[in-house]
Design a protein around this motif. Structure first.
Motif, PDB file in Angstrom:
ATOM      1  N   GLU A  28      33.193  58.949  55.291  1.00 17.26           N
ATOM      2  CA  GLU A  28      31.894  58.099  54.684  1.00 17.26           C
ATOM      3  C   GLU A  28      30.869  58.489  53.768  1.00 17.26           C
ATOM      4  OE1 GLU A  28      28.693  59.686  58.537  1.00 17.26           O
ATOM      5  OE2 GLU A  28      30.718  58.713  59.706  1.00 17.26           O
ATOM      6  N   GLY A  29      30.486  56.672  53.536  1.00 16.88           N
ATOM      7  CA  GLY A  29      30.168  57.167  51.799  1.00 16.88           C
ATOM      8  C   GLY A  29      28.346  56.888  52.188  1.00 16.88           C
ATOM      9  N   CYS A  30      27.771  56.985  51.557  1.00 12.34           N
ATOM     10  CA  CYS A  30      26.077  57.030  51.811  1.00 12.34           C
ATOM     11  C   CYS A  30      25.788  54.664  51.726  1.00 12.34           C
ATOM     12  CB  CYS A  30      25.388  57.401  49.687  1.00 12.34           C
ATOM     13  SG  CYS A  30      23.978  56.914  50.283  1.00 12.34           S
ATOM     14  N   LEU A  31      25.160  55.030  52.964  1.00  7.65           N
ATOM     15  CA  LEU A  31      25.481  53.861  53.766  1.00  7.65           C
ATOM     16  C   LEU A  31      24.163  52.953  52.287  1.00  7.65           C
ATOM     17  CD1 LEU A  31      24.865  51.777  55.136  1.00  7.65           C
ATOM     18  CD2 LEU A  31      22.934  52.851  56.512  1.00  7.65           C
ATOM     19  N   VAL A  34      26.378  51.652  49.889  1.00  7.81           N
ATOM     20  CA  VAL A  34      26.885  50.494  50.196  1.00  7.81           C
ATOM     21  C   VAL A  34      25.807  49.249  50.072  1.00  7.81           C
ATOM     22  CG1 VAL A  34      28.045  49.777  52.236  1.00  7.81           C
ATOM     23  CG2 VAL A  34      28.516  51.875  51.556  1.00  7.81           C
ATOM     24  N   LEU A  35      24.582  49.688  50.725  1.00 11.23           N
ATOM     25  CA  LEU A  35      23.768  48.681  50.636  1.00 11.23           C
ATOM     26  C   LEU A  35      23.486  48.145  49.822  1.00 11.23           C
ATOM     27  CD1 LEU A  35      21.786  49.013  54.395  1.00 11.23           C
ATOM     28  CD2 LEU A  35      23.167  47.496  53.475  1.00 11.23           C
ATOM     29  N   SER A  37      24.963  48.128  46.189  1.00 10.52           N
ATOM     30  CA  SER A  37      25.929  46.935  46.254  1.00 10.52           C
ATOM     31  C   SER A  37      25.823  45.851  46.260  1.00 10.52           C
ATOM     32  CB  SER A  37      27.343  47.969  46.138  1.00 10.52           C
ATOM     33  OG  SER A  37      27.842  47.273  47.490  1.00 10.52           O
ATOM     34  N   GLU A  38      25.312  45.141  47.275  1.00 11.68           N
ATOM     35  CA  GLU A  38      24.945  43.979  48.112  1.00 11.68           C
ATOM     36  C   GLU A  38      23.285  43.932  47.707  1.00 11.68           C
ATOM     37  OE1 GLU A  38      27.368  41.093  47.721  1.00 11.68           O
ATOM     38  OE2 GLU A  38      29.243  43.085  47.567  1.00 11.68           O
ATOM     39  N   GLN A  92      26.603  59.628  43.781  1.00 15.21           N
ATOM     40  CA  GLN A  92      27.107  57.871  44.844  1.00 15.21           C
ATOM     41  C   GLN A  92      28.647  57.552  44.307  1.00 15.21           C
ATOM     42  OE1 GLN A  92      25.833  55.830  46.584  1.00 15.21           O
ATOM     43  NE2 GLN A  92      23.701  57.546  46.873  1.00 15.21           N
ATOM     44  N   PHE A  96      32.231  56.749  46.336  1.00 12.82           N
ATOM     45  CA  PHE A  96      33.032  56.443  46.140  1.00 12.82           C
ATOM     46  C   PHE A  96      34.360  56.491  45.755  1.00 12.82           C
ATOM     47  CE2 PHE A  96      28.956  54.383  47.336  1.00 12.82           C
ATOM     48  CZ  PHE A  96      28.816  53.894  48.438  1.00 12.82           C
ATOM     49  N   SER A 100      37.876  55.692  48.165  1.00 10.06           N
ATOM     50  CA  SER A 100      38.578  55.592  47.918  1.00 10.06           C
ATOM     51  C   SER A 100      40.261  55.589  47.312  1.00 10.06           C
ATOM     52  CB  SER A 100      38.788  54.232  47.069  1.00 10.06           C
ATOM     53  OG  SER A 100      37.965  54.972  45.988  1.00 10.06           O
TER      54      SER A 100
END
Length: 124
Positions: A28-31, A34-35, A37-38, A92, A96, A100
């Motif tokens: 898992e990454g940091c939610l 992820v948010l 980034s968008e 962060q 990722f 990846s």
């Protein structure tokens, strides 16, 4: 909780990085990362808590760094606000990259390099 367990700023930062590492171990990454980034396409009711997450983390990191400089546990020329951003961005990004590549060790290497750069020079 991290703050209460130790006064050593490097140990506090290791434990903070450990939160990211724990998620990484579960794939898992940091939610909030992820948010973020968008962020521009998210509703305002989601944007605000994401921004708050980053603001709170930056403030905590900056306080740890300021304390470390004051206690002479960290480099005296360190700029806490700038370094807090560097730490957060490194954690962060390292998360990722490690996800990846499926190489958790790359996260550990990034953290080790980051922390080594915060320590004061050794006196001979």
């Amino acid at each position: 909780e991290i703050h209460d367990r130790t006064n050593d700023p490097i140990e506090r930062l290791k434990r903070y990085a450990g939160l990211y590492r724990d998620g990484l171990a579960r794939g898992e990454g940091c939610l909030c990362g992820v948010l973020a980034s968008e962020l521009s396409v998210l509703p305002a009711r989601v944007q605000a808590p994401v921004r708050r997450f980053f603001s709170l983390n930056l403030r905590w990191l900056e306080a740890v760094l300021k304390d470390g400089v004051t206690r002479r546990d960290l480099r005296p020329d360190l700029t806490p606000s700038r370094e807090a951003r560097t730490i957060l961005a490194t954690l962060q990004g390292a998360t990722f990259v490690a996800l990846s590549l499926r190489e958790p060790a790359s996260f550990d290497q990034a953290v080790a390099g980051l922390l080594a750069g915060l320590r004061p020079a050794r006196r001979s």
